[in-house]
Design an enzyme around this catalytic site. Structure first.
Site, mmCIF file in Angstrom:
data_model
loop_
_atom_site.group_PDB
_atom_site.id
_atom_site.type_symbol
_atom_site.label_atom_id
_atom_site.label_comp_id
_atom_site.label_asym_id
_atom_site.label_seq_id
_atom_site.Cartn_x
_atom_site.Cartn_y
_atom_site.Cartn_z
ATOM 1 N N GLU A 1 4.227 1.091 2.003
ATOM 2 C CA GLU A 1 5.315 0.753 2.893
ATOM 3 C C GLU A 1 6.680 1.079 2.323
ATOM 4 O OE1 GLU A 1 2.235 -0.516 2.340
ATOM 5 O OE2 GLU A 1 2.544 -2.630 2.684
ATOM 6 N N CYS B 1 0.852 -1.199 0.000
ATOM 7 C CA CYS B 1 0.000 0.000 0.000
ATOM 8 C C CYS B 1 0.878 1.236 0.000
ATOM 9 C CB CYS B 1 -0.893 0.005 1.229
ATOM 10 S SG CYS B 1 -2.169 -1.243 1.192
#
Lengths: 293, 789
Positions: B437, B435
Site C-alpha cells: 500500500e 503488503c
C-alpha cells in the site's frame, strides 16, 4: 453446444492475410512457425523472443525438436487433464503467420528487449529454409531497432545466406561435426556448404557465436575437437563466444508424445570431464566459452 | 557470521512460543474502573490510559539485548485490546488449541478474562458499538463475504513513520505542543475540526509524550540496577551505556546510531501499546533515516561496521519478538498469520529526487539476508535512478526463497501519490507498507478499510441480485442474464451491482471512522504524524496532512477470466447459451466436464498478453475505480482503491460458488493482480504485459506474484535478466512484483495437478521450460535437484 477442436487461444490462431494487409505492405510474406517463446534467456544476449521456424534440411540423430523438421503443419493430439479426466484436443504443430502479425508479436516484448539488450532470435528447424520471409522480418526488425539473432546450421544456398547475414546482428552458428563424412553420416548432409557459409562471415558485420552440440560417442572425441579448433581458428577474431551444448534428453518425451511410431537414437549423457576438457582446450586457444547455453 | 549475542537473541526469539498476555487488558480495565472522572475528555482519557499502562506494565529486558522494550511482560507475550475488540472464552479456547498460528492461553488468563475483563467490557467494546451501528444491508453483505471490515477488530493504523523522531526529541515535541496550545488560546477557538476539542487533544498529546519519556526512564532505572548486579565487566559496561541512552532518548533528539534505533523502538512499542493499529506501523525508509548517524559514528570512531551490523541485527529481532495481536472470527480466517506486516523500505529516491541508495542500504540488505526472520518484512524501492547493482544484490536474497525482499517501483509510487494530490517532496519521502500500500510516510493517515470480493459480486449479478448459495436477495435486481442481448449488458449489470455494494461499504466506513473519532482517538500516534500537532487534531480525526481510506479489490484475475468466458462462449462464438452456462455454474460443472475443460484450456485467459482477455481486466478495474475513487471520507480525506488480497482470496473463495472461468465452488480466487493460478502459460513477460494493462498509477498499490524454481536464479547472467524484467515492468508503470521461489513440494503438487501450474517455469540444464511440458522423468529429476538444492 459446439465442441471446439482446434487450439483457439487467440494469439496463436492463424493470422489471416486480408486484402488490406496486402495493400499496406507490397510484399507480405507468410512464414511457418511451430513455436514462439518469450522470455527466452539462452538464445543470445538479454531477454529474447525466440521464433521457431518449421522445416529443417538436416536430420541430426540427436535432434530434440523432431516437430521442427517437416515443412508442413502436422496434427498432434494434446492431452489436457482436468481432475482425473483426460481430454484430447487436436492441435496443429506449425501455424502460418504473415510477417506483419509476427512483427507485432515480436514487438510485444520491446520494453524488455530494451532493458536487457535483448531482441528476437530466429531458430528452427532451420530458419534459412524460409529465407524469403526471414529476410523480410529481419529488414523490418532493423528498421524498428530490434536486435536480431539467427540460429542456423549453416546449410543454405550461398545467396540466401549472404543476404540474411547482411540483415541480422548475430549468428548462432552450429558446428555439428568438423569431418564432412561424419557430418553426412550423423546429420544427413555434408558440411562443405556449411563451412563455406561459415567462412563467408569473416567479411560480414554480423557477430558470430559458434554452438557445438557435444554428443557422447559421436563427436566428443579428441579428433573432432582438434578439427573443430582448426576451423574456429580461421575465424578467430570474428567469433565472440563458443557455446558448448552437452547432449540432453529434454526432447525425448516429444518422440513418445508426438511421434510414438518413430524411433529416436539413444545416446549416453555426456561425462563432465569430457565437457571440461573441451572447455579448457577452447579457452586455452583464446575463445570465450560457455556451456549449457 | 552472526555474533554469539545475535545467535542467542535470534534463538530466544525463534524458540519463544506466542502466548496471550492479559497484562494490558487488566491495566486498561483498572484504569477505566478507577481513574476516570467526568471532567476528562476522551483524548485525555486515552492519553492517561496510555500513561497508566506504560507506568505499571512489567518491564522485560532480555539476556544480551542491546535495544530494549517489549510490548508484553515477556517476548512474544501478546496483549489484547478489549476496548477495541473483546475476546470471548470460546475465542481464547480456539486461539490456544488451533493447529496453526496458535497463541498459548493459560488458565490464569482465562480466569482473569472470565472474572474481570469480559464482565467490564461487554457492551462497551468498539466492535460491539460498530456492529450495532451497521445497516441491515451492510451486515448481510459482510456475512455473505462480499467485503470485510478492517476496523471491526483493530484500530485505524497502517501508517509509517517519517524522519521526525530523528530530528526532534519528545521534549521539543512537547514544546511544539505548548506553543500550539498558546496559539489556540489566542485564537480563542475552543472547538474546531470535527468532534475533538483542539486544546484537549493537544493536552492529551502532551501527556502521551511525557508518558514515553517516563517509560524510557523506567528502563534506565532497571538497566542501572542490572548493571549494578552484573559481574561480567563487558556486559556491565553495556548496561550502563544502555541506561544512559534511555535517559537521553526519546527525551532528546538522537545523536548516535544506537540512540536512533532505541528511540524508534520506544516509539514503536508506544504506538502498538496505545492501540492495535492494523498492520505495519514501521520506520519506513530506514536506510535514509539511519545513514547520517552511521556516518557520524564511523567518522568519530564511535562504532565499527561490524558493531553497527550487530546493533541492526539486535534491532531486527525486536520486531520478531512481537507477533500480531490475535484476531477472531472471519478476520482470523482472512489473515491468519503472526506477521504484523512491518515493511522496511530500502532504496528509492531522496526528497530532492536523487538516488537514495547508500552504504546503509547494503548493510541492511546484509542484515535481512543473515537474519532470515519472518518479521520485519522488507522491500526494495527501485527507481530508474537506482543502480542495477542494488537490484541484483536484493535478487541474491530473493533467490534463497524466503520471500523477501519484495520489489517496488518508486517512480510509480511517486506518481500515485502525486495523483492523489500530495506534494512532490512528501511523495518522494513515501513508499509502500503492509503488503503493497502506497503512502506518504510521516504525513499521511492511510487506512485499509476492507477487502472487496469482486468475483462474488459477479456471482450475485448472474443471479439477478440473489445469493445462489442461500437463495436470499443480497444485491439489487440488475436483470435476468438470460435476457441479456449483448455482452455490454452483462458489464452494465455488474457495474450497477459493484456500485451498490461500494455504496454500502463506503457508508459503513464513514460511520466507523466517526466511531473512532468519538471513542478511540490516538494522541500518542498523533505526536508522530505531521500535521496533527499543528492542526490540534487527532490522527483518527483527520489531523494528518493527508487522509486516505483504501478499499482493496480481490479477485481481479478470476473476474476478468469469468467475463472473458461469458463474452467468448455466449456472445462472440455462441458455443453455449447463457441459460446452459448458468445451469453449469449451479451444477458446479459436475455434469459439464467437457465444458469445464473448454473453459480451462480453450478460452482466452488474462496473463498471456492476449488483448481479447486483457480487455476485461481493464473493464473490471475501471468499474471498481469509478465506484470508489475520490469519494469523500468522514475524516475529510478520499477513498482510493488498491488491488491486493493478503490471504483474503482464500477466504473469499471459500464463500464464492462456481465461476464462469471454470473455477469450482469454494476454491481460492486469484490473488492480487496475478493471473488465475495456472492460467498463464506464455512466461513472465506476457504476465507483466497483461498486468500492466490496468492503470497502476490510479491505484494505491497492486500485487503481482511470479513463481520461479530456485535454479532459475543460477549465475550472474540470470540476475541481470531478472533485473531487466523488473525494469521492464516498472517502465510500464507496474507497482510491485514479488518472486516466489518454489519448493520441491510445490513441484510434486504440480505433477499431480498440472492444470494449476501451467505458469511454472523451471530451469533445466542451461535451459528453461514450463514444468508441465517436461517428461515425467525429467520432472522427477528436477524435483530431486530442488530437494537437494
Amino acid at each position: 453446444m459446439t465442441v471446439l477442436t482446434n487450439s483457439v487461444v487467440s494469439i496463436l490462431s492463424i493470422p489471416i492475410i486480408t486484402q488490406k494487409s496486402l495493400s499496406n505492405h507490397q510484399i507480405s510474406f507468410v512464414v511457418l512457425v511451430f513455436d514462439i517463446r518469450r522470455f527466452s534467456v539462452h538464445d543470445g544476449p538479454g531477454i529474447r523472443t525466440t521464433i521457431f521456424l518449421k522445416g529443417c534440411p538436416l536430420h541430426c540423430l540427436w535432434c530434440h525438436n523432431p516437430e521442427s523438421r517437416q515443412t508442413v503443419p502436422e496434427k498432434y493430439t494434446r492431452k489436457n487433464r482436468v481432475g482425473n479426466r483426460v481430454f484430447e484436443v487436436e492441435e496443429q504443430i506449425g501455424k502460418y503467420w504473415n510477417t506483419d502479425s509476427l512483427m507485432k508479436e515480436i514487438l510485444r516484448d520491446g520494453p524488455f528487449f530494451e532493458e536487457s539488450g535483448g531482441g528476437v532470435t530466429f531458430s528452427g528447424g532451420e530458419p534459412l529454409m524460409q529465407a524469403g520471409p526471414l529476410k523480410e522480418i529481419l529488414r523490418e526488425c532493423r528498421k524498428q531497432g530490434v536486435h536480431t539473432a539467427v540460429d542456423t546450421c549453416g546449410f543454405a544456398p550461398e545467396k540466401d545466406f549472404r543476404e540474411v547475414a547482411a540483415l541480422c546482428d548475430l549468428f548462432l552458428f552450429d558446428l555439428k561435426y568438423a569431418d564432412p563424412a561424419k557430418h553426412l553420416e550423423y546429420t544427413g548432409v555434408s558440411n562443405d556448404i556449411i563451412l563455406s557459409n561459415l567462412y563467408s562471415l569473416k567479411y560480414q558485420t554480423a557477430s558470430l557465436i559458434i554452438r557445438i552440440p557435444i554428443i557422447p560417442s559421436v563427436n566428443d572425441g579428441q579428433e573432432n575437437l582438434d578439427n573443430s579448433i582448426e576451423i574456429l581458428n580461421k575465424l578467430k577474431d570474428k567469433i565472440i563466444q563458443v557455446d558448448l551444448l552437452p547432449y540432453h534428453t529434454l526432447g525425448n518425451h516429444k518422440y513418445t508424445d508426438i511421434y510414438p511410431e518413430s524411433e529416436k537414437a539413444e545416446f549416453p549423457l555426456l561425462e563432465v570431464n569430457i565437457l571440461n576438457h573441451w572447455m579448457l582446450t577452447l579457452i586455452k586457444e583464446g575463445f570465450v566459452v560457455t556451456s549449457g547455453g | 557470521m552472526l555474533t554469539q549475542r545475535i545467535q542467542l537473541l535470534r534463538k530466544q526469539s525463534l524458540e519463544a512460543r506466542a502466548c496471550l498476555s492479559p497484562e494490558r487488558a487488566l491495566l486498561v480495565t483498572e484504569f477505566y474502573k478507577n481513574n476516570i472522572t467526568d471532567e476528562m475528555s476522551v483524548p485525555v482519557i486515552r492519553a492517561k490510559c496510555f500513561e497508566y499502562i506504560l507506568k505499571n506494565k512489567q518491564l522485560c529486558i532480555n539476556n544480551g539485548e542491546l535495544i530494549v522494550g517489549e510490548r508484553g511482560p515477556a517476548l512474544k507475550a501478546v496483549p489484547t485490546y478489549p476496548e477495541v475488540s473483546l475476546h470471548s472464552p470460546e475465542d481464547l479456547e480456539i486461539l490456544n488449541s488451533r493447529e496453526k498460528v496458535s497463541y498459548k492461553v493459560d488458565e490464569d488468563t482465562k480466569r482473569v478474562y472470565r472474572e474481570t475483563i469480559i464482565p467490564f467490557w461487554t457492551g462497551k467494546s468498539q466492535r460491539e458499538r460498530l456492529m450495532k451501528g451497521m445497516s441491515q444491508e451492510w451486515l448481510e453483505a459482510y456475512k455473505t463475504g462480499i467485503f470485510t471490515e478492517f476496523q471491526e477488530q483493530r484500530a485505524p493504523g497502517h501508517t509509517v513513520l517519517g524522519d521526525k523522531i530523528y530530528k526532534k526529541g519528545m521534549l521539543q515535541i512537547i514544546n511544539d505542543i505548548q506553543q500550539q496550545i498558546e496559539v489556540v488560546k489566542q485564537q480563542n477557538l475552543s472547538f474546531s475540526g470535527l468532534y475533538s476539542d483542539r486544546l484537549e487533544e493537544l493536552r492529551a498529546m502532551e501527556i502521551a509524550a511525557n508518558a514515553l519519556i517516563m517509560y524510557a526512564g523506567r528502563h534506565a532505572d532497571l538497566l542501572e540496577v542490572m548493571a549494578e548486579k552484573e559481574t561480567d565487566a563487558v556486559r556491565k559496561a553495556e548496561l550502563v551505556q544502555m541506561a544512559e541512552i534511555c535517559r537521553r532518548v526519546p527525551a532528546n533528539a538522537p545523536q548516535t546510531l544506537h540512540e536512533a534505533l532505541q528511540y524508534y523502538w520506544f516509539v514503536h512499542v508506544g504506538v502498538i501499546t496505545e492501540s492495535n493499529p492494523w498492520d505495519s506501523f514501521n520506520p519506513g525508509r530506514l536506510d535514509q533515516h539511519l545513514l547520517p548517524f552511521y556516518r557520524r559514528d564511523l567518522a568519530e570512531g564511535r562504532i565499527t561496521g561490524e558493531k553497527a551490523r550487530e546493533l541492526l541485527q539486535a534491532f531486527w529481532i525486536k520486531f520478531n519478538n512481537h507477533p500480531a495481536p490475535p484476531k477472531v472470527g472471519v478476520t482470523a480466517l482472512e489473515s491468519n498469520t503472526y506477521t504484523d506486516f512491518c515493511l522496511i523500505n530500502l532504496g528509492g529516491v531522496k526528497a530532492d529526487g536523487s538516488d537514495a541508495v547508500n552504504e546503509m542500504t547494503y548493510l541492511l540488505l546484509d542484515v535481512i539476508e543473515e537474519m532470515r526472520l519472518l518479521q520485519p518484512g522488507s522491500m526494495i524501492q527501485v527507481s530508474k535512478k537506482n543502480p542495477d547493482a542494488f537490484v541484483r544484490r536484493a535478487l541474491k536474497i530473493i533467490r534463497t526463497g524466503f520471500g523477501q525482499p519484495s520489489v517496488f517501483n518508486t517512480d510509480a509510487i511517486i506518481q500515485e501519490l502525486l495523483r492523489q494530490g500530495k506534494d512532490i517532496m512528501d511523495a518522494r519521502k513515501g513508499g509502500a507498507s503492509g503488503c503493497v500500500e502506497t503512502g506518504a510516510f510521516g504525513t499521511e493517515c492511510y487506512i485499509l478499510t476492507g477487502y472487496f470480493n469482486l468475483a462474488r459480486i459477479l456471482e450475485i449479478t448472474l443471479n439477478n441480485g440473489i445469493d445462489p448459495l442461500t437463495g436470499k436477495g443480497v444485491g439489487i435486481q440488475t436483470g435476468n442474464p438470460v435476457d441479456f442481448q449483448s455482452f455490454d449488458e452483462v458489464l452494465f449489470a455488474l457495474e450497477k451491482q459493484i456500485r451498490y455494494f461500494a455504496d454500502i461499504k463506503i457508508e459503513g466506513n464513514r460511520y466507523i471512522e466517526e466511531l473512532f473519532v468519538t471513542h478511540l482517538p490516538v494522541p500518542f500516534l498523533s505526536l508522530l504524524i505531521d500535521d496533527c500537532i499543528e492542526k490540534g487534531m487527532d490522527y483518527n480525526a483527520g489531523g494528518a496532512r493527508y487522509n486516505t481510506s483504501y478499499i482493496q479489490g480481490v479477485g481481479l484475475g478470476s473476474l476478468t477470466d469469468s467475463l472473458t468466458a461469458i463474452k467468448y462462449h455466449v456472445f462472440d462464438n455462441k458455443n453455449i447459451t447463457m441459460n446452459d452456462f448458468l445451469s453449469a455454474l449451479r451444477d458446479n460443472f459436475e455434469s459439464w466436464p467437457e465444458f469445464r475443460h473448454q473453459l480451462l484450456y480453450l478460452t482466452p485467459k488474462y496473463g498471456n498478453d492476449d488483448d481479447y482477455a486483457d480487455e476485461q481486466a481493464c473493464s473490471v478495474f475501471e468499474m471498481f475505480y469509478a465506484a470508489i475513487d475520490g469519494r469523500p471520507t468522514y475524516r475529510d480525506g478520499y477513498f482510493r482503491v488498491n488491488l491486493l488480497p493478503t490471504t483474503c482470496h482464500v477466504y473469499f473463495g471459500s464463500v464464492t460458488g462456481a465461476l464462469p472461468d471454470g473455477r469450482q465452488a469454494f476454491q481460492p480466487l486469484s490473488e492480487g493482480i496475478s493471473p488465475v493460478q495456472g492460467a498463464d502459460h506464455r512466461g513472465p513477460t506476457a504476465v507483466i504485459r497483461s498486468a500492466a494493462r490496468i492503470d497502476h498509477i490510479r491505484t494505491g498499490g497492486t500485487l503481482l506474484n511470479q513463481k520461479f524454481s530456485p535454479s532459475f536464479f543460477d549465475g550472474n547472467e540470470s540476475l541481470e535478466k531478472l533485473t531487466a524484467l523488473i525494469r521492464g515492468y516498472f517502465k510500464l508503470d507496474g507497482h510491485h512484483i514479488q518472486f516466489n521461489v518454489v519448493s520441491a513440494d510445490t513441484l510434486k503438487d504440480a505433477q499431480e495437478h498440472p492444470e494449476k501450474y501451467r505458469d511454472l517455469i523451471v530451469r533445466v540444464a542451461g535451459y528453461s521450460d514450463y514444468f508441465n511440458d517436461l517428461g515425467r522423468d525429467l520432472q522427477d529429476e528436477i524435483i530431486r535437484r530442488t530437494e537437494n538444492g
